[in-house]
Enzyme design. Structure first.
Site, PDB file in Angstrom:
ATOM      1  N   ILE A 100      73.331   2.222  30.305  1.00 25.25           N
ATOM      2  CA  ILE A 100      73.062   1.423  29.112  1.00 25.25           C
ATOM      3  C   ILE A 100      72.088   2.116  28.172  1.00 25.25           C
ATOM      4  O   ILE A 100      72.031   1.799  26.974  1.00 25.25           O
ATOM      5  CB  ILE A 100      72.517   0.032  29.509  1.00 25.25           C
ATOM      6  CG1 ILE A 100      72.476  -0.935  28.325  1.00 25.25           C
ATOM      7  CG2 ILE A 100      71.144   0.160  30.150  1.00 25.25           C
ATOM      8  CD1 ILE A 100      73.795  -1.227  27.708  1.00 25.25           C
ATOM      9  N   CYS A 109      59.680 -12.680  24.265  1.00 24.74           N
ATOM     10  CA  CYS A 109      60.640 -11.704  24.770  1.00 24.74           C
ATOM     11  C   CYS A 109      60.224 -11.266  26.170  1.00 24.74           C
ATOM     12  O   CYS A 109      59.200 -11.708  26.706  1.00 24.74           O
ATOM     13  CB  CYS A 109      60.750 -10.513  23.822  1.00 24.74           C
ATOM     14  SG  CYS A 109      59.396  -9.318  23.940  1.00 24.74           S
ATOM     15  N   CYS A 126      45.979  12.483  47.900  1.00 28.64           N
ATOM     16  CA  CYS A 126      45.345  12.940  49.141  1.00 28.64           C
ATOM     17  C   CYS A 126      45.606  11.982  50.299  1.00 28.64           C
ATOM     18  O   CYS A 126      45.667  12.401  51.455  1.00 28.64           O
ATOM     19  CB  CYS A 126      43.842  13.131  48.925  1.00 28.64           C
ATOM     20  SG  CYS A 126      43.452  14.529  47.843  1.00 28.64           S
TER      21      CYS A 126
END
Length: 663
Positions: free
Chosen positions: A111, A173, A188
Site C-alpha cells: 500500500i 485521526c 550491551c
C-alpha cells in the site's frame, strides 16, 4: 421466464435481507459504492465476506502477503492448496462466488508504493483498514486525511478488539492519540549481559542470524549508535573485535563444503570463544553471574553440566555463598522419555521442551540447511517465522545462549511467538469486529455522523461491548491538522523553489521544506532550492511539508502526483491547485508575566487597606543630580557591553581604550 427476469429475481432474493435492514435506497447506493479494503488476513477475510454479502458493488482488495500454513486456522477463504499464493488473489476468487453481482479487484502489492498516491485514494468512497502493523496504518491514515476519504480503522488482540471510524475535521485521526512505542533493549544487554529469554531471542534473530546469513557483515552500525548513547566503551570495543571475527565464519558458511565441521566452527566461535572474551572483562561480572562457555564435544557426548547459581545466598559480613545445581537436574539437560507423557501436548514438535543435547542437534541441522541455501544461490537469508530453517536456527541459538547465561529456555512455539511478534488471533473476535466495521461504514456513507461510535470488544462477560462517542481532532496533531493540497508535476523538470513559490503564491515568507524526516531546505540552507525534485528523490506518492519559520501560519502538506496524459509536452512542468491552499493563522502563545508581589496588608477588625504602587524615584548625588549608575541596571549595563557599548558612571570618567563616544 426470460433470463433477465430470472437474474432480477435472483438479485432481489439475494439482497432481500440487506434491503429489509438498510432500506432500498441505501442498498441501491451500495451497488455503486467504491470501497478499498486494505488487508486480507484474519479481519480482512471476514470483512470481505461481509461487504460482499452486504452488496458493496466495487471492491478493491489490496494485500502484500502470501498464504502460510498458520493462516488456515482462522482465515477461512484459504485452503491448504493455496499456501504460498497471494492472499488478495485467492480471497477475491473465493469470495467472488458469494455474490456474482459484486466486482472485486485484487491487488498484490504494498500500500506504500508510489502508484497508490492521493489521486488513487481519492477514487474511493470509503477505505476499510484490516492491517496488522503500525507503519502501514499510519500511512493509510495520512493518505485518507489528505484525500478527504472516510476511513474505518480496526484491530484485534486475542479476545480484545476495536473499531474506530475516522473522518477529517470531524473526528480525531489515527495519529491524534500517541501510540506506544515498541520495546527496545540496550545493545550491551543484548550482546553481552542478557538476563531474560527475550534478550536471547532478539540476539539470535536480529544479530546472529544477520551476521552469519544476512546483509549485516560487520554489525558496526548499532555499535556506533550505542557509543553515541554513552554505553560501556570497553565493552563496545570488545564487541567490535568480535564483529570483525565473524567475517571468517561467514566465508566458511558460503564457500566451504557444508558439513558438521562448519556448524561446529560457528558454535565454538559464538558460544565458546566469544563468551571467554567477555569473561576476560572481570569488572562486568562483579555484580552478576558470569556465563559458562559451552563445550561442543561434551554436550554431544552427554557429559556437560551447566551449574546455575541460585538466589538463596545471603551475605553476613563474610564471603557470599552460592549454591549450584545442574540445569534441569540432568547432565547436559537430557530429559527422560517418560516426561513426555506427563503433558498431553509435549509430544508436539513446537511445544516440546528441548534438552541441551537436542538443542545442539537442532543448531547443527539448521546451520547446515541455511548454509546449503547460501551455496545454492541465495544472497541473504532473513528471519521469517514461517521459514522452518530460520526459525529452527533462532530457536537453537537462543536456547544455547540462555543455557550459557542460566536463563530459562523456551519451546520452539514460544520462540516463534516472541520472535515473530505474534499477537494471538481468535476467529470469533475477528468476526465480531468485521461486523462492527460494516455498521460504522454504513453510518459514514449515510453521513449519519452523530451515530458514529468507537467500539471496543472486551473480555468482560457482563459487558462484552463498549462504545464511546467520537472525539474531535487533536488541535496539535501533526497529521490531520495540516492543510493538504495536491500538485501534479514532472519531477524531472520542476525545481524545489518553483514548486514552493507556486504553492505559497504572493505570500512570500521564510519556510522550511521537509520530505518525511529529511530537511530539504530552510532559511539558512538553500542549496537544494534550484535542484529538480527528481534529483532529490521526490516524486509521485511523496509529501512535501512546508513549515512557516515564524510560526504565524499552519503547515502546508503538498501531495505530489503525475501530470495527466494529455498535458502538452511544452506546457508548464506543474499544475498548481486552484485556489491555492490557505493555512490557518496560528494563535501566538501569550507569555503571561509573573504576578507582582502583593502589597496588601492586614488592618484591625479585618479591614483590608489596599496600598497603591509606589512611584520609583531615582537616587541622586549630593547635588541632587540623578546618578547614571543607578539609572542603568546591571542587566542593562551587561547587555550594552555585549553590544560593544560602554556606559560611564559620570561625565568625568576617563576612557583608557580607543572607543567611539556617543552622545
Amino acid at each position: 421466464m426470460s433470463s433477465s427476469s430470472v437474474n432480477g429475481a435472483r438479485k432481489t432474493s439475494r439482497s432481500a435481507h440487506a434491503q429489509a435492514i438498510l432500506g432500498p435506497e441505501l442498498c441501491e447506493r451500495l451497488s455503486g459504492t467504491k470501497v478499498l479494503l486494505v488487508g486480507a488476513g484474519g479481519i480482512g477475510c471476514e470483512l470481505l465476506k461481509n461487504i460482499v454479502l452486504t452488496g458493496f458493488g466495487h471492491i478493491t482488495l489490496l494485500d502484500l502477503d502470501t498464504i502460510d500454513l498458520s493462516n488456515l486456522n482462522r482465515q477461512f477463504l484459504f485452503k491448504k492448496k493455496d499456501i504460498k499464493h497471494s492472499k488478495a488473489m485467492v480471497a477475491a476468487q473465493t469470495a467472488g462466488a458469494f455474490n456474482p453481482n459484486v466486482n472485486i479487484h485484487p491487488v498484490h502489492a504494498n500500500i506504500k508504493e508510489a502508484q497508490f498516491d492521493i489521486e488513487w485514494f481519492g477514487g474511493f468512497d470509503i477505505v476499510l483498514n484490516a492491517l496488522d502493523n503500525l507503519d502501514a496504518r499510519r500511512h493509510v491514515n495520512k493518505m485518507c486525511m489528505a484525500a478527504g476519504v472516510p476511513l474505518v480503522e480496526s484491530g484485534t488482540a486475542g479476545y480484545l478488539g476495536q473499531v474506530q471510524p475516522l473522518l477529517k475535521d470531524r473526528t480525531e485521526c489515527f495519529d491524534c492519540v500517541p501510540k506506544p512505542t515498541p520495546t527496545t533493549f540496550p545493545v550491551c544487554t543484548i550482546r553481552s549481559t542478557p538476563s531474560q529469554p527475550i534478550h536471547c531471542i532478539v540476539w539470535a534473530k536480529s544479530y546472529l542470524l544477520p551476521q552469519l546469513f544476512g546483509e549485516d557483515e560487520d554489525g558496526t552500525d548499532e555499535l556506533d549508535e550505542a557509543e553515541k548513547q554513552g554505553e560501556n566503551a570497553e565493552e563496545i570495543a570488545t564487541l567490535r573485535k568480535e564483529a570483525l571475527a565473524y567475517k571468517a565464519v561467514r566465508n566458511a558458511l558460503r564457500s566451504a563444503q557444508t558439513t558438521e565441521d562448519v556448524a561446529q566452527h560457528v558454535f565454538k566461535k559464538v558460544f565458546h570463544s566469544d563468551i571467554l572474551n567477555l569473561l576476560s572483562m572481570s569488572d562486568m561480572w562483579r555484580a552478576r553471574a558470569a556465563p559458562t562457555p559451552l563445550d561442543f564435544t561434551a554436550i554431544q557426548e552427554g557429559r556437560f553440566f551447566i551449574q546455575r547459581p541460585l538466589n538463596s545466598s545471603t551475605t553476613t559480613g563474610s564471603a557470599q555463598i552460592i549454591h549450584f545445581q545442574p540445569a534441569n537436574g540432568h547432565a547436559n539437560g537430557k530429559i527422560p522419555s517418560s516426561s513426555s507423557s506427563s503433558n498431553g501436548v509435549s509430544g508436539l514438535r513446537d511445544q516440546r521442551a528441548l534438552s541441551l543435547h537436542d538443542t545442539l542437534e537442532l543448531f547443527i541441522s539448521s546451520t547446515n540447511r541455511l548454509a546449503e541455501r547460501l551455496r545454492k544461490g541465495e544472497d541473504t537469508i532473513s528471519f521469517d517465522k514461517d521459514d522452518d530453517d530460520t526459525l529452527d536456527f533462532v530457536t537453537a541459538a537462543a536456547n544455547l545462549r540462555s543455557a550459557a547465561y542460566y536463563i530459562d529456555r523456551k519451546t520452539r512455539w514460544e520462540i516463534k511467538e516472541m520472535a515473530g511478534n505474534i499477537i494471538p488471533a481468535i476467529a470469533t473476535t475477528n468476526a465480531i469486529i468485521s461486523g462492527l466495521i460494516v455498521l460504522q461504514a454504513v453510518h459514514l456513507l449515510r453521513k449519519s455522523y452523530a451515530q458514529l461510535r468507537n467500539v471496543h470488544v472486551q473480555f468482560k462477560p457482563t459487558n462484552p461491548l463498549s462504545t464511546s462517542t467520537m472525539c474531535p481532532p487533536n488541535p496539535k496533531c501533526g497529521v490531520c491538522r495540516d492543510t493538504y493540497t495536491k500538485v501534479l508535476c514532472d519531477p524531472a523538470r520542476v525545481t524545489l523553489s518553483e514548486l514552493v513559490d507556486g504553492v505559497l503564491g504572493s505570500d512570500k515568507r521564510e519556510v522550511s521544506v521537509y520530505e518525511d524526516k529529511r530537511v530539504l531546505s530552510d532559511p539558512d540552507w538553500d542549496d537544494n532550492l534550484e535542484r529538480t525534485l527528481e534529483s532529490l528523490n521526490v516524486g509521485r506518492g511523496k509529501f512535501l511539508t512546508i513549515v512557516d519559520e515564524d510560526e504565524e501560519w499552519g503547515t502546508i502538506v503538498v501531495a505530489l502526483g503525475i501530470l495527466p496524459p494529455n498535458h502538452p509536452s511544452d506546457g508548464p512542468p506543474y499544475i498548481l491547485p486552484s485556489p491555492l491552499p490557505l493555512p490557518p493563522r496560528l494563535e501566538k502563545q501569550q507569555s503571561t508575566p509573573p504576578p507582582a508581589p502583593s502589597r496588601k496588608r492586614s488592618a484591625p477588625d479585618d479591614e483590608i487597606v489596599e496600598v497603591g504602587p509606589l512611584a520609583k524615584r531615582a537616587k541622586t548625588d549630593i547635588n541632587g543630580t540623578a546618578s547614571i549608575l543607578d539609572i542603568a541596571s546591571p542587566n542593562k549595563r551587561r547587555r550594552l557591553e555585549e553590544d560593544g557599548l560602554l556606559m560611564l558612571s559620570s561625565k568625568d570618567d576617563k576612557i583608557e581604550d580607543d572607543v567611539i563616544e556617543i552622545d
